[in-house]
Design an enzyme around this catalytic site. Structure first.
Site, mmCIF file in Angstrom:
data_model
loop_
_atom_site.group_PDB
_atom_site.id
_atom_site.type_symbol
_atom_site.label_atom_id
_atom_site.label_comp_id
_atom_site.label_asym_id
_atom_site.label_seq_id
_atom_site.Cartn_x
_atom_site.Cartn_y
_atom_site.Cartn_z
ATOM 1 N N LYS A 112 0.860 -1.186 0.000
ATOM 2 C CA LYS A 112 0.000 0.000 0.000
ATOM 3 C C LYS A 112 0.889 1.227 0.000
ATOM 4 O O LYS A 112 2.000 1.189 0.526
ATOM 5 C CB LYS A 112 -0.890 0.020 1.247
ATOM 6 C CG LYS A 112 -2.134 0.857 1.087
ATOM 7 C CD LYS A 112 -3.208 0.044 0.402
ATOM 8 C CE LYS A 112 -4.524 0.789 0.298
ATOM 9 N NZ LYS A 112 -5.619 -0.130 -0.010
HETATM 10 N N1 GLU Z 1 -7.387 0.007 -3.276
HETATM 11 C C1 GLU Z 1 -8.105 -1.184 -3.571
HETATM 12 C C2 GLU Z 1 -8.172 -2.092 -2.353
HETATM 13 O O1 GLU Z 1 -8.008 -1.648 -1.251
HETATM 14 C C3 GLU Z 1 -7.576 -1.895 -4.810
HETATM 15 C C4 GLU Z 1 -6.198 -2.430 -4.708
HETATM 16 C C5 GLU Z 1 -5.657 -2.965 -6.023
HETATM 17 O O2 GLU Z 1 -6.416 -3.189 -6.939
HETATM 18 O O3 GLU Z 1 -4.437 -3.154 -6.084
HETATM 19 O O4 GLU Z 1 -8.456 -3.258 -2.452
#
Ligand code: GLU
Length: 422
Positions: A112
């Site tokens: 993240k």
């Molecule tokens: N931000 C989204 C989540 O928390 C998507 C993450 C992604 O597709 O890499 O799942």
């Protein structure tokens, strides 16, 4: 050394994530060494992101990229722009990505990113400069085989296009697979923009189905009307669910015989906020959680269902569209009250599933049709739900513990089979 498995009070997202992991580790009977490894981010980068503002002044922001685990494949996870984001929140979100990718069995680890910036205070040009500088700072650890970014709170497909362009320019050729959630024009996937919301509705349908209930027999309230909540409300309503309330940061609206979600979407497109919609009565975000509905979909931010608010939840199902909307104490209260929680790492995994499809398509340079994507998404969501529900009923544990146990076990297995180097 700080003990990364212990959980101080009150509950932050990282506390919640660590408590959840500890519970899964107990169910799986893992030793302390493996627990420490699973609890600790593999790699982190903290960067200073200077921005030249439109008026010429320089302002500095902090940015982070946390790769929690990369045992099953490249890091994968969103990029969050928020005034309150810090490295601990990013660590929690990265850990949830690891379990989420494992639960739906996509070949990724979890990662993240975040920049501590309120995007609403900045022009598009300033956001572009921040995004490009942040990307350039974390360049050594990202890439289509290393760590792949996607949108999250405060970022969107334009942000992903800037990240992709900055990375590609630095390498000298176009590399669409370095981000997902991109615009279609630069290698995005059909169905990606609404994938998380579709997944939420598939997860809700599956969980209700286990109790012999159909979506067109229930009422729902949705907290959050952004990328996830707005489409979730729309798909629920299209499936025949009576959506009686929705909210965003500005407040909410309630109408007991059901909101006209399509009209509300038009209102939000026009005004940028839910508040002021004349097709219902005003309600605040906390009262929305306590509505007498069958299904509650928290699709905004972390920690909204805690020990205090959980006491008032009347829904029979909580389907977590957001990451980490329920604290561990909140979870305990909901369980005591017989509420079925469809956990975030399952319920909102549709986004990363279609991110995976987008990455596969980009790597093959061959794009699939919308029905192909929607069918494959539904299949992944239903398969993951079945495995989670089966383990939960076999072991007499919650869907959250079952989902975590499956995700954590897959990661631990990959780690153990690969062996420890050196
Ligand atoms: N931000 C989204 C989540 O928390 C998507 C993450 C992604 O597709 O890499 O799942």
């Amino acid at each position: 050394m700080t003990d990364l498995t212990k959980t101080p009070q009150p509950a932050s997202p990282l506390d919640t994530a660590r408590t959840q992991l500890a519970s899964a580790v107990e169910i799986l009977g893992y030793d302390e060494g493996l627990h420490q490894m699973l609890a600790t981010p593999r790699r982190e980068m903290n960067v200073a992101v200077p921005l030249r503002r439109d008026d010429g002044e320089i302002e500095l922001f902090m940015g982070y990229r946390v790769q929690h685990n990369i045992s099953r494949g490249p890091g994968k996870g969103g990029l969050r722009y928020s005034a309150s984001v810090d490295v601990d929140e990013v660590r929690a979100l990265a850990m949830w990505m690891t379990w989420k990718c494992a639960v739906v069995d996509v070949p990724y680890g979890g990662a993240k990113g975040g920049v501590t910036i309120d995007p609403r205070q900045h022009s598009t040009q300033e956001l572009e400069r921040v995004t490009r500088r942040y990307t350039s700072e974390i360049m050594p650890i990202i890439g289509p085989e290393r760590d792949i970014m996607a949108p999250d709170v405060g970022t969107d497909e334009q942000t992903m296009a800037w990240v992709m362009d900055t990375y590609s320019v630095s390498q000298g050729y176009t590399i669409p697979a370095v981000t997902t959630g991109k615009p279609l024009a630069v290698g995005g996937s059909l169905g990606r923009a609404t994938a998380t919301s579709r997944g939420v509705v598939h997860a809700a349908a599956a969980a209700l189905g286990d109790a012999g209930v159909k979506l067109d027999e229930v009422t729902a309230a949705v907290q959050g009307f952004g990328k996830v909540g707005s489409h979730a409300a729309r798909f629920l309503s299209e499936a025949g669910t009576r959506v009686v309330a929705v909210s965003d940061e500005s407040g909410g609206v309630v109408r007991s015989d059901g909101l006209d979600v399509a009209a509300l979407l038009r209102h939000v497109q026009r005004t940028g906020r839910v508040a002021g919609f004349d097709g219902g009565d005003p309600i605040d975000n906390v009262d929305l959680l306590a509505l007498d509905v069958d299904v509650l979909v928290p699709a905004a931010v972390e920690g909204v269902i805690d020990a205090e608010t959980a006491v008032n939840v009347k829904a029979r199902w909580v389907v977590e569209g957001a990451n980490g909307p329920t604290t561990s104490e909140g979870d305990r209260v909901l369980a005591e009250r017989g509420v079925v929680v469809v956990p975030d790492i399952l319920a909102n995994a549709g986004g990363v599933v279609v991110s995976y499809f987008e990455w596969v398509q980009a790597n093959q340079a061959y794009w699939w049709t919308e029905p192909e994507i929607e069918d494959r998404l539904e299949h992944r969501m239903v398969t993951a739900h079945r495995a989670v529900a089966a383990l939960a009923s076999a072991e007499g544990i919650s869907l959250r513990d079952a989902a975590l146990a499956i995700g954590v076990r897959r990661v631990a297995e990959a780690h153990q089979i690969r062996g420890l180097y050196p």
